[in-house]
Design a protein around this motif. Structure first.
Motif, PDB file in Angstrom:
ATOM      1  N   VAL A   1       0.845  -1.198   0.000  1.00  0.00           N
ATOM      2  CA  VAL A   1       0.000   0.000   0.000  1.00  0.00           C
ATOM      3  C   VAL A   1       0.877   1.243   0.000  1.00  0.00           C
ATOM      4  N   ILE A   2       1.881   1.271   0.855  1.00  0.00           N
ATOM      5  CA  ILE A   2       2.777   2.423   0.917  1.00  0.00           C
ATOM      6  C   ILE A   2       3.522   2.573  -0.407  1.00  0.00           C
TER       7      ILE A   2
ATOM      8  N   ILE B   1      11.176   5.566   1.538  1.00  0.00           N
ATOM      9  CA  ILE B   1      11.962   5.923   2.728  1.00  0.00           C
ATOM     10  C   ILE B   1      11.533   7.294   3.259  1.00  0.00           C
ATOM     11  N   ASP B   2      11.152   8.182   2.364  1.00  0.00           N
ATOM     12  CA  ASP B   2      10.753   9.536   2.739  1.00  0.00           C
ATOM     13  C   ASP B   2       9.251   9.677   2.977  1.00  0.00           C
ATOM     14  N   ALA B   3       8.521   8.585   2.867  1.00  0.00           N
ATOM     15  CA  ALA B   3       7.065   8.639   2.921  1.00  0.00           C
ATOM     16  C   ALA B   3       6.500   9.321   4.165  1.00  0.00           C
TER      17      ALA B   3
ATOM     18  N   GLY C   1       3.183  12.970   4.979  1.00  0.00           N
ATOM     19  CA  GLY C   1       2.555  13.559   6.159  1.00  0.00           C
ATOM     20  C   GLY C   1       1.797  12.566   7.020  1.00  0.00           C
ATOM     21  N   PHE C   2       2.048  11.267   6.850  1.00  0.00           N
ATOM     22  CA  PHE C   2       1.382  10.270   7.688  1.00  0.00           C
ATOM     23  C   PHE C   2       2.166   8.975   7.679  1.00  0.00           C
ATOM     24  N   VAL C   3       1.879   8.133   8.639  1.00  0.00           N
ATOM     25  CA  VAL C   3       2.330   6.744   8.615  1.00  0.00           C
ATOM     26  C   VAL C   3       1.076   5.882   8.624  1.00  0.00           C
TER      27      VAL C   3
END
Length: 107
Positions: A34-35, A47-49, A54-56
């Motif tokens: 999904v990520i 890595i910068d997600a 702006g969320f995890v």
């Protein structure tokens, strides 16, 4: 399913949400895929997600539950999980147990 593929469909700014179809398999858990799908759609390095998006993910849905429900992407498509992530932008995610993820992005 072999390799993971990102298949952009409509990435033009025409008022409609941008949509991306993505495939996952047993090598990558559905929650991680999904990520990767969201990052592919928004051109962000995974890595910068957290910073760039702006969320995890675990702030919006239980990744372990997604992985348990959807297994390795070799199902028959009868199990579908969908959810929305409202952060700086809105992402709507639909994941099938047959290895397909569809992400819509609306800024």
């Amino acid at each position: 399913m072999g390799s993971k593929n990102a298949l952009p469909r409509d990435l033009e700014s025409d008022g409609e949400p941008d949509t991306l179809e993505y495939e996952y398999d047993g090598e990558t858990p559905a929650s991680i895929a999904v990520i990767h799908a969201i990052c592919a759609l928004t051109d962000v390095d995974p890595i910068d997600a957290p910073t760039e998006l702006g969320f995890v993910l675990h702030e919006h849905v239980d990744p372990d539950a997604i992985d348990a429900l959807l297994a390795d992407g070799t199902g028959n498509g009868e199990t579908v999980v969908s959810f929305a992530v409202d952060a700086d932008n809105t992402y709507t995610v639909e994941i099938d147990d047959d290895g397909c993820i569809e992400v819509q992005y609306r800024s």
